[in-house]
Design an enzyme around this catalytic site. Structure first.
Site, PDB file in Angstrom:
ATOM      1  N   ARG A 224       0.844  -1.192   0.000  1.00 62.55           N
ATOM      2  CA  ARG A 224       0.000   0.000   0.000  1.00 62.55           C
ATOM      3  C   ARG A 224       0.879   1.241   0.000  1.00 62.55           C
ATOM      4  O   ARG A 224       1.944   1.260   0.625  1.00 62.55           O
ATOM      5  CB  ARG A 224      -0.902   0.038   1.239  1.00 62.55           C
ATOM      6  CG  ARG A 224      -2.076  -0.924   1.179  1.00 62.55           C
ATOM      7  CD  ARG A 224      -3.108  -0.517   0.132  1.00 62.55           C
ATOM      8  NE  ARG A 224      -4.227  -1.429   0.078  1.00 62.55           N
ATOM      9  CZ  ARG A 224      -4.334  -2.459  -0.779  1.00 62.55           C
ATOM     10  NH1 ARG A 224      -3.395  -2.706  -1.668  1.00 62.55           N
ATOM     11  NH2 ARG A 224      -5.414  -3.230  -0.753  1.00 62.55           N
ATOM     12  N   HIS A 272      -0.499   0.085  -9.794  1.00 66.27           N
ATOM     13  CA  HIS A 272      -1.233  -0.832  -8.912  1.00 66.27           C
ATOM     14  C   HIS A 272      -1.739  -2.062  -9.692  1.00 66.27           C
ATOM     15  O   HIS A 272      -2.937  -2.342  -9.741  1.00 66.27           O
ATOM     16  CB  HIS A 272      -2.403  -0.112  -8.227  1.00 66.27           C
ATOM     17  CG  HIS A 272      -2.892  -0.824  -7.003  1.00 66.27           C
ATOM     18  ND1 HIS A 272      -3.391  -0.177  -5.902  1.00 66.27           N
ATOM     19  CD2 HIS A 272      -2.966  -2.150  -6.707  1.00 66.27           C
ATOM     20  CE1 HIS A 272      -3.748  -1.061  -4.978  1.00 66.27           C
ATOM     21  NE2 HIS A 272      -3.505  -2.268  -5.462  1.00 66.27           N
TER      22      HIS A 272
HETATM   23  P1  NDP Z   1      -1.892 -11.692   4.831  1.00 68.57           P
HETATM   24  O1  NDP Z   1      -2.881 -11.173   5.822  1.00 68.57           O
HETATM   25  O2  NDP Z   1      -2.046 -13.087   4.338  1.00 68.57           O
HETATM   26  O3  NDP Z   1      -0.417 -11.574   5.424  1.00 68.57           O
HETATM   27  C1  NDP Z   1       0.018 -10.471   6.146  1.00 68.57           C
HETATM   28  C2  NDP Z   1       1.439 -10.697   6.624  1.00 68.57           C
HETATM   29  O4  NDP Z   1       1.907  -9.475   7.211  1.00 68.57           O
HETATM   30  C3  NDP Z   1       1.524 -11.777   7.713  1.00 68.57           C
HETATM   31  O5  NDP Z   1       2.707 -12.520   7.574  1.00 68.57           O
HETATM   32  C4  NDP Z   1       1.578 -10.943   9.001  1.00 68.57           C
HETATM   33  O6  NDP Z   1       2.283 -11.543  10.080  1.00 68.57           O
HETATM   34  C5  NDP Z   1       2.372  -9.738   8.523  1.00 68.57           C
HETATM   35  N1  NDP Z   1       2.117  -8.587   9.407  1.00 68.57           N
HETATM   36  C6  NDP Z   1       0.961  -7.907   9.596  1.00 68.57           C
HETATM   37  N2  NDP Z   1       1.125  -6.933  10.510  1.00 68.57           N
HETATM   38  C7  NDP Z   1       2.419  -7.006  10.904  1.00 68.57           C
HETATM   39  C8  NDP Z   1       3.191  -6.280  11.836  1.00 68.57           C
HETATM   40  N3  NDP Z   1       2.679  -5.269  12.557  1.00 68.57           N
HETATM   41  N4  NDP Z   1       4.493  -6.629  12.005  1.00 68.57           N
HETATM   42  C9  NDP Z   1       5.026  -7.649  11.301  1.00 68.57           C
HETATM   43  N5  NDP Z   1       4.335  -8.381  10.399  1.00 68.57           N
HETATM   44  C10 NDP Z   1       3.050  -8.046  10.201  1.00 68.57           C
HETATM   45  O7  NDP Z   1      -1.908 -10.647   3.614  1.00 68.57           O
HETATM   46  P2  NDP Z   1      -1.625 -10.946   2.059  1.00 68.57           P
HETATM   47  O8  NDP Z   1      -0.295 -11.577   1.950  1.00 68.57           O
HETATM   48  O9  NDP Z   1      -2.793 -11.634   1.434  1.00 68.57           O
HETATM   49  O10 NDP Z   1      -1.617  -9.454   1.458  1.00 68.57           O
HETATM   50  C11 NDP Z   1      -0.715  -8.481   1.927  1.00 68.57           C
HETATM   51  C12 NDP Z   1      -1.081  -7.115   1.345  1.00 68.57           C
HETATM   52  O11 NDP Z   1      -0.722  -7.026  -0.027  1.00 68.57           O
HETATM   53  C13 NDP Z   1      -2.572  -6.780   1.322  1.00 68.57           C
HETATM   54  O12 NDP Z   1      -3.026  -6.365   2.607  1.00 68.57           O
HETATM   55  C14 NDP Z   1      -2.637  -5.656   0.302  1.00 68.57           C
HETATM   56  O13 NDP Z   1      -2.454  -4.411   0.947  1.00 68.57           O
HETATM   57  C15 NDP Z   1      -1.443  -5.935  -0.607  1.00 68.57           C
HETATM   58  N6  NDP Z   1      -1.863  -6.319  -1.969  1.00 68.57           N
HETATM   59  C16 NDP Z   1      -1.416  -5.573  -3.030  1.00 68.57           C
HETATM   60  C17 NDP Z   1      -1.771  -5.920  -4.301  1.00 68.57           C
HETATM   61  C18 NDP Z   1      -1.244  -5.178  -5.472  1.00 68.57           C
HETATM   62  O14 NDP Z   1      -1.699  -5.429  -6.597  1.00 68.57           O
HETATM   63  N7  NDP Z   1      -0.313  -4.281  -5.315  1.00 68.57           N
HETATM   64  C19 NDP Z   1      -2.630  -7.079  -4.581  1.00 68.57           C
HETATM   65  C20 NDP Z   1      -3.026  -7.798  -3.406  1.00 68.57           C
HETATM   66  C21 NDP Z   1      -2.659  -7.410  -2.141  1.00 68.57           C
HETATM   67  P3  NDP Z   1       1.756 -12.899  10.771  1.00 68.57           P
HETATM   68  O15 NDP Z   1       2.079 -13.994   9.758  1.00 68.57           O
HETATM   69  O16 NDP Z   1       2.552 -12.987  11.999  1.00 68.57           O
HETATM   70  O17 NDP Z   1       0.278 -12.718  10.972  1.00 68.57           O
HETATM   71  C1  OXD Z   2      -5.742  -5.967  -3.206  1.00 70.87           C
HETATM   72  C2  OXD Z   2      -5.187  -5.064  -4.219  1.00 70.87           C
HETATM   73  O1  OXD Z   2      -5.717  -5.657  -2.016  1.00 70.87           O
HETATM   74  O2  OXD Z   2      -5.393  -5.321  -5.433  1.00 70.87           O
HETATM   75  O3  OXD Z   2      -6.208  -7.049  -3.618  1.00 70.87           O
HETATM   76  O4  OXD Z   2      -4.504  -4.105  -3.870  1.00 70.87           O
END
Ligand code: NDP
Ligand code: OXD
Length: 309
Positions: A224, A272
């Site tokens: 993000r 994006h």
């Molecule tokens: P998940 O919820 O599956 O994974 C999140 C990860 O982040 C977990 O490993 C979690 O740790 C870690 N995390 C969260 N908060 C913290 C923190 N405070 N400190 C350390 N680690 C933290 O999310 P996804 O992998 O599915 O997606 C991640 C992000 O990617 C989405 O939220 C979105 O914003 C972005 N995205 C962007 C896209 C694009 O096209 N650019 C497309 C899709 C998504 P733990 O394992 O310990 O819970």
């Molecule tokens: C998502 C994105 O969160 O596309 O899936 O950013």
């Protein structure tokens, strides 16, 4: 089951067609034609206007039209008793890993430098480390980060990940917590951000983190825009502390034409697109949750509102 659909970026017609392959009898209403708000059982939404979800008195499930849910949680009127589920789609995960691999390979193989040399007709071989000598750090090892980290490791990179709970993956060094973040930064020549945007992660890509990284390191932000402190990035690129940044996401999207990132020689901008929502593959997971809701079975991919992802 009546589903409300609201998005300005995805196609309602396509989503209805894909969902009906799984649930032929599904009734879908497309915002703003929602009819009687009491009829709506579930909402499939991307960036709904604040107040829309709160105006649906019988809403039982909110489905994010993306993996991230920050676009929902920032609505102060969000009905917090209604479960939120998010998209988890193996094809989206593969797309994100493709993006990450593309950008890491581009940085690893000195593409920025060779493009500059080409513009100046310079034929000069630059020292090329092996993948095993290149340390890649991944912030977030969730659905997306864990797949990207594994695939980077297959390419031979030295990969480490940072999570909240210290998630461990074979062959990936694990860090967690505030100290772990700085330790990960210190050993990351290339740092990838795949965190959800939460209270704890906003502004995480800042001057302090960049200063901890090895000189001339690079970042890739595909999570993000608000993870990044833009002024800190510009300063780090200017000073040479960072050598390059690849950015897919921005505080303001679309990125305004006058924004300095567009023409910065050390920044690559993509609009994006790292892992776009894809109805033909994502619909199965949405339909599964609609069926579970209608049968009274537990939902999957439910967001924990307290932790914000
Ligand atoms: P998940 O919820 O599956 O994974 C999140 C990860 O982040 C977990 O490993 C979690 O740790 C870690 N995390 C969260 N908060 C913290 C923190 N405070 N400190 C350390 N680690 C933290 O999310 P996804 O992998 O599915 O997606 C991640 C992000 O990617 C989405 O939220 C979105 O914003 C972005 N995205 C962007 C896209 C694009 O096209 N650019 C497309 C899709 C998504 P733990 O394992 O310990 O819970
Ligand atoms: C998502 C994105 O969160 O596309 O899936 O950013």
């Amino acid at each position: 089951m009546v589903l409300l659909y609201r998005s300005s970026s995805d196609s309602a017609i396509l989503w209805l067609a894909e969902l009906r392959k799984h649930i032929p009898e599904l009734e879908m209403r497309v915002f703003p034609e929602l009819g009687e708000p009491r009829d709506i059982d579930a909402a499939l939404v991307w960036k709904p206007q604040p107040g829309l979800l709160a105006s649906l008195p019988n809403l039982k499930m909110i489905v994010s039209l993306g993996a991230g849910v920050d676009h929902l949680l920032e609505d102060a009127t969000l009905p917090r008793h209604v479960p939120i589920v998010r998209l988890v789609d193996p094809y989206m995960t593969e797309a994100m890993s493709e993006y990450v691999l593309t950008q890491v390979l581009r940085l690893h193989r000195l593409d920025f430098a060779y493009r500059t040399q080409q513009r100046e007709s310079v034929w000069r071989e630059l020292p090329q480390p092996n993948a095993a000598e290149r340390r890649v750090g991944v912030l977030g090892l969730g659905e997306l980060g864990s797949d990207a980290a594994r695939k980077l490791a297959v390419f031979g990179f030295k990969v480490a990940g940072w999570t909240r709970r210290g998630r461990r993956l074979p062959g990936i060094e694990s860090f967690h917590g505030p100290d772990g973040l700085i330790a990960l930064a210190r050993r990351s020549d290339i740092l990838i951000c795949l965190l959800p945007l939460t209270r704890d992660t906003a502004g995480i890509l800042d001057a302090r983190l960049f200063a901890a990284m090895p000189r001339a390191a690079a970042i890739v932000n595909a999570a993000r825009g608000r993870h990044l402190v833009e002024a800190d990035l510009l300063a780090a690129l200017e000073s040479g502390q960072l050598s390059a940044a690849v950015l897919d996401v921005f505080d303001l999207e679309p990125l305004p034409p006058e924004h300095p990132f567009w023409s910065h020689p050390k920044i690559i901008v993509t609009p994006h697109v790292a892992a776009a929502t894809h109805a033909p593959t994502a619909a199965a997971g949405v339909a599964e949750n609609l069926r579970r809701l209608s049968d009274g079975r537990p939902l999957i991919n439910v967001v924990d509102l307290a932790r914000g992802y």
